[in-house]
Design a protein around this motif. Structure first.
Motif, PDB file in Angstrom:
ATOM      1  N   ILE A  49      12.939   4.259  -2.550  1.00 18.88           N
ATOM      2  CA  ILE A  49      11.863   4.966  -1.851  1.00 18.88           C
ATOM      3  C   ILE A  49      12.253   6.436  -1.781  1.00 18.88           C
ATOM      4  CG2 ILE A  49      11.051   2.969  -0.528  1.00 18.88           C
ATOM      5  CD1 ILE A  49      12.683   3.959   1.840  1.00 18.88           C
ATOM      6  N   ALA A  50      11.421   7.248  -1.182  1.00 20.17           N
ATOM      7  CA  ALA A  50      11.648   8.698  -1.153  1.00 20.17           C
ATOM      8  C   ALA A  50      12.979   9.039  -0.496  1.00 20.17           C
ATOM      9  CB  ALA A  50      10.496   9.369  -0.403  1.00 20.17           C
ATOM     10  N   GLY A  51      13.548  10.164  -0.946  1.00 14.06           N
ATOM     11  CA  GLY A  51      14.775  10.672  -0.342  1.00 14.06           C
ATOM     12  C   GLY A  51      16.030   9.942  -0.762  1.00 14.06           C
ATOM     13  N   ASN A  52      16.006   9.328  -1.952  1.00  8.08           N
ATOM     14  CA  ASN A  52      17.148   8.546  -2.447  1.00  8.08           C
ATOM     15  C   ASN A  52      17.548   7.439  -1.476  1.00  8.08           C
ATOM     16  OD1 ASN A  52      17.177  10.562  -4.497  1.00  8.08           O
ATOM     17  ND2 ASN A  52      19.323  10.146  -4.839  1.00  8.08           N
ATOM     18  N   LYS A  53      16.548   6.863  -0.833  1.00  3.23           N
ATOM     19  CA  LYS A  53      16.746   5.725   0.051  1.00  3.23           C
ATOM     20  C   LYS A  53      16.335   4.450  -0.676  1.00  3.23           C
ATOM     21  CE  LYS A  53      17.764   8.139   3.844  1.00  3.23           C
ATOM     22  NZ  LYS A  53      19.027   7.980   4.600  1.00  3.23           N
ATOM     23  N   ILE A  54      16.796   3.320  -0.135  1.00  2.00           N
ATOM     24  CA  ILE A  54      16.383   2.040  -0.682  1.00  2.00           C
ATOM     25  C   ILE A  54      15.813   1.177   0.425  1.00  2.00           C
ATOM     26  CG2 ILE A  54      18.029   2.042  -2.596  1.00  2.00           C
ATOM     27  CD1 ILE A  54      19.774   0.136  -0.889  1.00  2.00           C
ATOM     28  N   VAL A  55      15.021   0.188   0.035  1.00  6.73           N
ATOM     29  CA  VAL A  55      14.433  -0.755   0.984  1.00  6.73           C
ATOM     30  C   VAL A  55      14.633  -2.163   0.436  1.00  6.73           C
ATOM     31  CG1 VAL A  55      12.143  -0.583  -0.067  1.00  6.73           C
ATOM     32  CG2 VAL A  55      12.366  -1.310   2.323  1.00  6.73           C
ATOM     33  N   TYR A  56      14.899  -3.086   1.334  1.00  8.92           N
ATOM     34  CA  TYR A  56      15.071  -4.486   0.936  1.00  8.92           C
ATOM     35  C   TYR A  56      13.693  -5.116   0.829  1.00  8.92           C
ATOM     36  CZ  TYR A  56      17.095  -9.218   0.912  1.00  8.92           C
ATOM     37  OH  TYR A  56      17.479 -10.496   0.579  1.00  8.92           O
ATOM     38  N   ASN A  57      13.348  -5.596  -0.357  1.00 11.60           N
ATOM     39  CA  ASN A  57      12.004  -6.076  -0.654  1.00 11.60           C
ATOM     40  C   ASN A  57      12.030  -7.583  -0.923  1.00 11.60           C
ATOM     41  OD1 ASN A  57       9.407  -6.545  -1.627  1.00 11.60           O
ATOM     42  ND2 ASN A  57       9.829  -5.640  -3.630  1.00 11.60           N
ATOM     43  N   GLU A  58      11.328  -8.326  -0.085  1.00 19.26           N
ATOM     44  CA  GLU A  58      11.259  -9.779  -0.252  1.00 19.26           C
ATOM     45  C   GLU A  58       9.880 -10.274  -0.670  1.00 19.26           C
ATOM     46  OE1 GLU A  58      13.847 -12.103   2.710  1.00 19.26           O
ATOM     47  OE2 GLU A  58      13.206 -10.353   3.882  1.00 19.26           O
ATOM     48  N   THR A  59       8.884  -9.373  -0.694  1.00 16.11           N
ATOM     49  CA  THR A  59       7.507  -9.842  -0.886  1.00 16.11           C
ATOM     50  C   THR A  59       6.722  -9.127  -1.971  1.00 16.11           C
ATOM     51  OG1 THR A  59       6.764  -8.329   0.860  1.00 16.11           O
ATOM     52  CG2 THR A  59       7.335 -10.580   1.523  1.00 16.11           C
ATOM     53  N   SER A  60       7.012  -7.850  -2.236  1.00 14.20           N
ATOM     54  CA  SER A  60       6.148  -7.067  -3.122  1.00 14.20           C
ATOM     55  C   SER A  60       6.593  -7.161  -4.575  1.00 14.20           C
ATOM     56  CB  SER A  60       6.147  -5.588  -2.705  1.00 14.20           C
ATOM     57  OG  SER A  60       5.693  -5.455  -1.374  1.00 14.20           O
ATOM     58  N   PRO A  61       5.692  -7.545  -5.488  1.00 13.53           N
ATOM     59  CA  PRO A  61       6.052  -7.627  -6.912  1.00 13.53           C
ATOM     60  C   PRO A  61       6.279  -6.238  -7.503  1.00 13.53           C
ATOM     61  CG  PRO A  61       3.714  -8.015  -6.612  1.00 13.53           C
ATOM     62  CD  PRO A  61       4.301  -7.965  -5.238  1.00 13.53           C
ATOM     63  N   ARG A  62       6.840  -6.215  -8.687  1.00 14.81           N
ATOM     64  CA  ARG A  62       7.171  -4.957  -9.351  1.00 14.81           C
ATOM     65  C   ARG A  62       5.924  -4.134  -9.642  1.00 14.81           C
ATOM     66  NH1 ARG A  62       7.595  -4.099 -15.035  1.00 14.81           N
ATOM     67  NH2 ARG A  62       7.591  -6.368 -15.350  1.00 14.81           N
ATOM     68  N   THR A  63       6.022  -2.825  -9.350  1.00 14.85           N
ATOM     69  CA  THR A  63       4.993  -1.855  -9.719  1.00 14.85           C
ATOM     70  C   THR A  63       5.696  -0.651 -10.337  1.00 14.85           C
ATOM     71  OG1 THR A  63       5.027  -0.585  -7.651  1.00 14.85           O
ATOM     72  CG2 THR A  63       3.639  -2.575  -7.697  1.00 14.85           C
ATOM     73  N   ALA A  64       4.917   0.307 -10.772  1.00 16.94           N
ATOM     74  CA  ALA A  64       5.501   1.529 -11.344  1.00 16.94           C
ATOM     75  C   ALA A  64       6.195   2.370 -10.286  1.00 16.94           C
ATOM     76  CB  ALA A  64       4.408   2.358 -12.017  1.00 16.94           C
ATOM     77  N   ASP A  65       5.931   2.083  -9.003  1.00 15.02           N
ATOM     78  CA  ASP A  65       6.469   2.904  -7.919  1.00 15.02           C
ATOM     79  C   ASP A  65       7.722   2.328  -7.284  1.00 15.02           C
ATOM     80  OD1 ASP A  65       4.403   4.820  -8.138  1.00 15.02           O
ATOM     81  OD2 ASP A  65       3.073   3.537  -6.944  1.00 15.02           O
ATOM     82  N   ASN A  66       8.027   1.058  -7.485  1.00 15.23           N
ATOM     83  CA  ASN A  66       9.185   0.478  -6.791  1.00 15.23           C
ATOM     84  C   ASN A  66      10.303   0.085  -7.753  1.00 15.23           C
ATOM     85  OD1 ASN A  66       8.199  -1.846  -7.958  1.00 15.23           O
ATOM     86  ND2 ASN A  66       7.857  -2.952  -6.041  1.00 15.23           N
ATOM     87  N   VAL A  67      10.461   0.880  -8.819  1.00 19.44           N
ATOM     88  CA  VAL A  67      11.543   0.678  -9.787  1.00 19.44           C
ATOM     89  C   VAL A  67      12.340   1.976  -9.926  1.00 19.44           C
ATOM     90  CG1 VAL A  67      10.378  -1.134 -11.085  1.00 19.44           C
ATOM     91  CG2 VAL A  67      10.003   1.265 -11.706  1.00 19.44           C
ATOM     92  N   PHE A  68      13.591   1.829 -10.351  1.00 16.37           N
ATOM     93  CA  PHE A  68      14.419   2.992 -10.665  1.00 16.37           C
ATOM     94  C   PHE A  68      14.070   3.472 -12.075  1.00 16.37           C
ATOM     95  CE2 PHE A  68      16.793   0.388  -7.659  1.00 16.37           C
ATOM     96  CZ  PHE A  68      17.177   1.319  -6.705  1.00 16.37           C
ATOM     97  N   LYS A  69      13.845   4.770 -12.224  1.00 17.74           N
ATOM     98  CA  LYS A  69      13.379   5.322 -13.501  1.00 17.74           C
ATOM     99  C   LYS A  69      14.493   6.077 -14.211  1.00 17.74           C
ATOM    100  CE  LYS A  69       8.544   5.736 -12.052  1.00 17.74           C
ATOM    101  NZ  LYS A  69       8.696   5.050 -10.746  1.00 17.74           N
ATOM    102  N   VAL A  70      14.539   5.923 -15.523  1.00 16.38           N
ATOM    103  CA  VAL A  70      15.519   6.609 -16.372  1.00 16.38           C
ATOM    104  C   VAL A  70      14.758   7.498 -17.344  1.00 16.38           C
ATOM    105  CG1 VAL A  70      17.435   6.341 -17.970  1.00 16.38           C
ATOM    106  CG2 VAL A  70      17.037   4.610 -16.188  1.00 16.38           C
ATOM    107  N   ALA A  71      14.984   8.805 -17.242  1.00 14.24           N
ATOM    108  CA  ALA A  71      14.231   9.756 -18.064  1.00 14.24           C
ATOM    109  C   ALA A  71      14.979  10.179 -19.324  1.00 14.24           C
ATOM    110  CB  ALA A  71      13.883  10.992 -17.235  1.00 14.24           C
TER     111      ALA A  71
END
Length: 387
Positions: free
Chosen positions: A229-251
């Motif tokens: 999530i924003a600010g180089n924070k992480i959240v423990y996710n037990e319910t939400s499936p993968r989207t373009a917004d909740n993955v780590f991106k490699v440029a």
């Protein structure tokens, strides 16, 4: 009850002490340590504690203390409980990153504090960064702060200690999966994320491709996961499936470092093309032009794109080796030989890679002194700052 993980709160508390109304220094001994016939005393239910995994809910240790002495008409006492590794002086004088002490304000009328086996073991592993199966000597302290005095009075303090043997709850394997790291989104093909501190800190250094990835707990299962999530924070996710917004991106494809601290809920990800950066030259104190003794710069996985050195530089020249002991190896150098860096806004911060150490370009330090040098191989920059 307010738990505070570091000693900053105690410093704030100490400042409050001096905020009481000052009526003058009528008593010459007002700053002396309290001296009562029956002083404040903290007692421990045990002096040696051995923690066991199969007994996590049992009481591990109980601390009790006597009531502090009356400090005069209109005054009251607030109690603070502290714990730290023995010999660290409750982390006083340390930076927030170095601090391990815990400080807790105790509710009025309470004169006891207990920990279960699970709570104390977790404290050892996560706060004090102690591995399982070792003996740790801890120090505890109770402080009775004086409130509403006509002038400041030093608090009563009682200190004691005990030895505790922790246990390992076992590793918590985490896995990276995604087209950027495992080649696909097949959750059964995840790559293990190395565990550096048990169930807390993880760090992987290796090759990534352009794309994205997730961190999961169970092979073949998308959830639960640790999502950015924003600010180089992480959240423990037990319910939400993968989207373009909740993955780590490699440029950018290449060697990267991925650091994850699930206790502090933070991560760091950065391009790290080189494993080490070494300083060599007559500007490097005690090293000179001995390539076999070139001084390594410091790398921190929490700030992965930079190498840093802080200390003395002598007036002279230097360059940056990537391969220790090899004059024909790879070097980071300025584009022009004799480039002067002074630690100001006019410095040329551009760095170039010289694959075979040629041409032999060097930076120049004109004045001996204390400096901080920061090299960013990902952005190919160098910054000098005078300390």
């Amino acid at each position: 009850m307010k738990n505070i993980k570091n000693i900053i709160s105690f410093i704030i508390m100490s400042l409050i002490l001096v905020s009481c109304e000052d009526k003058g220094l009528e008593n010459d001994g007002w700053l002396q340590d309290p001296n009562f016939p029956n002083p404040l005393t903290i007692d421990l239910s045990k002096k040696e504690v051995v923690l066991a995994k199969d007994n996590e809910n049992a009481n591990a240790i109980t601390f009790t203390w006597t009531k502090g002495n009356d400090r005069g008409a209109g005054t009251s006492l607030t109690y603070f409980f502290r714990m730290d590794i023995q010999g660290k002086n409750f982390s006083e004088g340390l930076t927030p990153d170095e601090t391990t002490a815990i400080t807790e304000e105790i509710p009025a009328g309470v004169f006891t504090k207990s920990y279960t086996v699970k709570e104390l073991n977790s404290l050892l592993l996560k706060n004090f960064k102690r591995p399982g199966g070792v003996v740790t000597n801890l120090e505890v302290q109770i402080i009775a702060r004086v409130n509403n005095g006509v002038q400041y009075q030093k608090p009563e303090v009682s200190t004691s200690g005990f030895a505790v043997t922790s246990f390992s709850p076992g590793p918590l394997p985490l896995f990276m999966v995604g087209d950027a790291i495992s080649g696909s989104w097949d959750y059964s093909t995840g790559k293990i994320l190395p565990e550096k501190t048990e169930r807390t800190i993880y760090n992987f250094i290796g090759d990534f491709t352009i794309g994205s990835f997730k961190v999961i707990e169970k092979p073949s299962s998308e959830l639960p996961s640790y999502d950015p999530i924003a600010g180089n924070k992480i959240v423990y996710n037990e319910t939400s499936p993968r989207t373009a917004d909740n993955v780590f991106k490699v440029a950018e494809a290449g060697r990267h470092s991925f650091y994850l601290d699930i206790d502090k809920e933070i991560y760091a990800f950065g391009y790290v093309p080189y494993e080490n950066v070494y300083m060599v030259g007559n500007a490097i104190t005690g090293i000179g032009w001995d390539i076999g003794k070139a001084k390594p710069m410091t790398w921190d996985p929490k700030n992965p794109e930079v190498f840093i050195f802080a200390g003395q530089f002598d007036a002279g020249e230097f360059k940056l080796a990537l391969d220790l002991g090899n004059w024909g190896g790879r070097f980071l150098m300025p584009a022009v030989n004799g480039t002067v860096i002074k630690g100001n806004a006019n410095d040329n911060t551009t760095v170039q890679l010289m694959p075979n150490g040629s041409p032999d370009n060097k930076w120049v330090i004109e004045t001996t002194g204390q400096y901080e040098l920061t090299v960013n191989p990902a952005k190919m920059t160098i910054v000098l700052k005078k300390l």
